[in-house]
Design a protein around this motif. Structure first.
Motif, mmCIF file in Angstrom:
data_model
loop_
_atom_site.group_PDB
_atom_site.id
_atom_site.type_symbol
_atom_site.label_atom_id
_atom_site.label_comp_id
_atom_site.label_asym_id
_atom_site.label_seq_id
_atom_site.Cartn_x
_atom_site.Cartn_y
_atom_site.Cartn_z
ATOM 1 N N LEU A 138 -30.926 109.222 65.789
ATOM 2 C CA LEU A 138 -30.983 110.396 66.644
ATOM 3 C C LEU A 138 -29.928 110.311 67.751
ATOM 4 C CD1 LEU A 138 -32.304 113.088 67.323
ATOM 5 C CD2 LEU A 138 -34.022 111.827 68.646
ATOM 6 N N VAL A 139 -29.719 109.126 68.300
ATOM 7 C CA VAL A 139 -28.682 108.944 69.326
ATOM 8 C C VAL A 139 -27.311 109.254 68.734
ATOM 9 C CG1 VAL A 139 -27.520 107.281 70.829
ATOM 10 C CG2 VAL A 139 -30.018 107.281 70.670
ATOM 11 N N ARG A 140 -27.037 108.755 67.537
ATOM 12 C CA ARG A 140 -25.747 109.038 66.878
ATOM 13 C C ARG A 140 -25.588 110.534 66.632
ATOM 14 N NH1 ARG A 140 -27.057 104.317 64.114
ATOM 15 N NH2 ARG A 140 -27.765 105.464 62.292
ATOM 16 N N MET A 141 -26.651 111.189 66.194
ATOM 17 C CA MET A 141 -26.620 112.638 65.951
ATOM 18 C C MET A 141 -26.332 113.388 67.249
ATOM 19 S SD MET A 141 -29.742 114.692 64.191
ATOM 20 C CE MET A 141 -29.610 116.377 63.715
ATOM 21 N N TYR B 146 -39.347 118.713 72.684
ATOM 22 C CA TYR B 146 -38.695 117.412 72.724
ATOM 23 C C TYR B 146 -37.229 117.648 73.058
ATOM 24 C CZ TYR B 146 -42.629 115.091 70.453
ATOM 25 O OH TYR B 146 -43.864 114.569 70.161
ATOM 26 N N LEU B 147 -36.713 116.905 74.047
ATOM 27 C CA LEU B 147 -35.308 116.994 74.425
ATOM 28 C C LEU B 147 -34.688 115.615 74.340
ATOM 29 C CD1 LEU B 147 -35.555 119.123 77.706
ATOM 30 C CD2 LEU B 147 -35.191 119.942 75.379
ATOM 31 N N ILE B 148 -33.419 115.572 73.947
ATOM 32 C CA ILE B 148 -32.654 114.342 74.036
ATOM 33 C C ILE B 148 -31.533 114.607 75.027
ATOM 34 C CG2 ILE B 148 -31.243 114.884 71.998
ATOM 35 C CD1 ILE B 148 -31.138 111.785 71.530
ATOM 36 N N LYS C 169 -26.831 117.410 79.799
ATOM 37 C CA LYS C 169 -26.547 117.891 78.446
ATOM 38 C C LYS C 169 -27.753 117.780 77.511
ATOM 39 C CE LYS C 169 -21.708 116.890 78.997
ATOM 40 N NZ LYS C 169 -20.543 116.144 78.567
ATOM 41 N N PRO C 170 -28.896 118.331 77.946
ATOM 42 C CA PRO C 170 -30.082 118.252 77.092
ATOM 43 C C PRO C 170 -29.943 119.107 75.837
ATOM 44 C CG PRO C 170 -30.519 119.698 78.933
ATOM 45 C CD PRO C 170 -29.156 119.108 79.159
ATOM 46 N N ARG C 171 -30.444 118.572 74.755
ATOM 47 C CA ARG C 171 -30.489 119.294 73.493
ATOM 48 C C ARG C 171 -31.917 119.260 72.984
ATOM 49 N NH1 ARG C 171 -26.604 120.678 75.588
ATOM 50 N NH2 ARG C 171 -24.459 120.571 74.869
ATOM 51 N N LYS C 172 -32.374 120.403 72.510
ATOM 52 C CA LYS C 172 -33.725 120.494 71.954
ATOM 53 C C LYS C 172 -33.737 119.848 70.580
ATOM 54 C CE LYS C 172 -37.340 123.774 70.847
ATOM 55 N NZ LYS C 172 -37.742 125.177 70.842
ATOM 56 N N VAL C 173 -34.738 119.020 70.344
ATOM 57 C CA VAL C 173 -34.903 118.356 69.056
ATOM 58 C C VAL C 173 -35.981 119.099 68.285
ATOM 59 C CG1 VAL C 173 -35.497 116.193 67.885
ATOM 60 C CG2 VAL C 173 -34.284 116.131 70.096
ATOM 61 N N SER C 174 -35.614 119.623 67.131
ATOM 62 C CA SER C 174 -36.570 120.323 66.277
ATOM 63 C C SER C 174 -36.783 119.501 65.021
ATOM 64 C CB SER C 174 -36.037 121.708 65.902
ATOM 65 O OG SER C 174 -35.825 122.475 67.063
ATOM 66 N N LYS D 38 -32.410 109.330 76.631
ATOM 67 C CA LYS D 38 -33.843 109.254 76.357
ATOM 68 C C LYS D 38 -34.294 110.476 75.572
ATOM 69 C CE LYS D 38 -35.015 105.629 78.870
ATOM 70 N NZ LYS D 38 -35.607 104.438 78.285
ATOM 71 N N LEU D 39 -35.383 110.303 74.853
ATOM 72 C CA LEU D 39 -36.086 111.399 74.207
ATOM 73 C C LEU D 39 -37.233 111.759 75.149
ATOM 74 C CD1 LEU D 39 -36.322 113.136 71.651
ATOM 75 C CD2 LEU D 39 -37.807 111.373 70.703
#
Length: 102
Positions: free
Chosen positions: A92-95, A13-15, A36-41, A4-5
């Motif tokens: 974004l999921v693929r990234m 924003y985290l994915i 495994k959250p990653r910040k989306v910029s 999820k975003l």
């Protein structure tokens, strides 16, 4: 877990993979486990041109570690810190998946 975003109250924003943390009778959600959250910029791309057209039709997206100083890769986020969850765009999921596989 589902990817999820997430929009946090801080405006970040985290994915990540997300799981509800529930307890009690009747079951009540108390928070979420983000794996495994990653910040989306996001930023508008910069073009060096003499044109005066300021219409923006694209955005540059980058991912970075959300909590770079932590050893763990799972984080409990209280319910009141979540503004909303969104289904991330397929790109974004693929990234995100490629970022995790690197």
């Amino acid at each position: 877990m589902t990817i999820k975003l997430t929009l946090l109250r801080s405006g970040e924003y985290l994915i990540s993979a997300v799981k509800e943390l529930v307890s009690g009778e009747p079951e009540k959600v108390h928070g979420y486990l983000l794996s495994k959250p990653r910040k989306v910029s996001m930023a508008a791309p910069t073009f060096l041109t003499e044109e005066t057209n300021t219409e923006k039709s694209s955005v540059q997206v980058s991912l970075s570690s959300w909590c770079i100083l932590a050893k763990n890769d799972e984080f409990v986020v209280p319910l009141d810190w979540i503004v909303t969850f969104m289904e991330p765009a397929d790109r974004l999921v693929r990234m995100y998946e490629e970022y995790l596989n690197d």
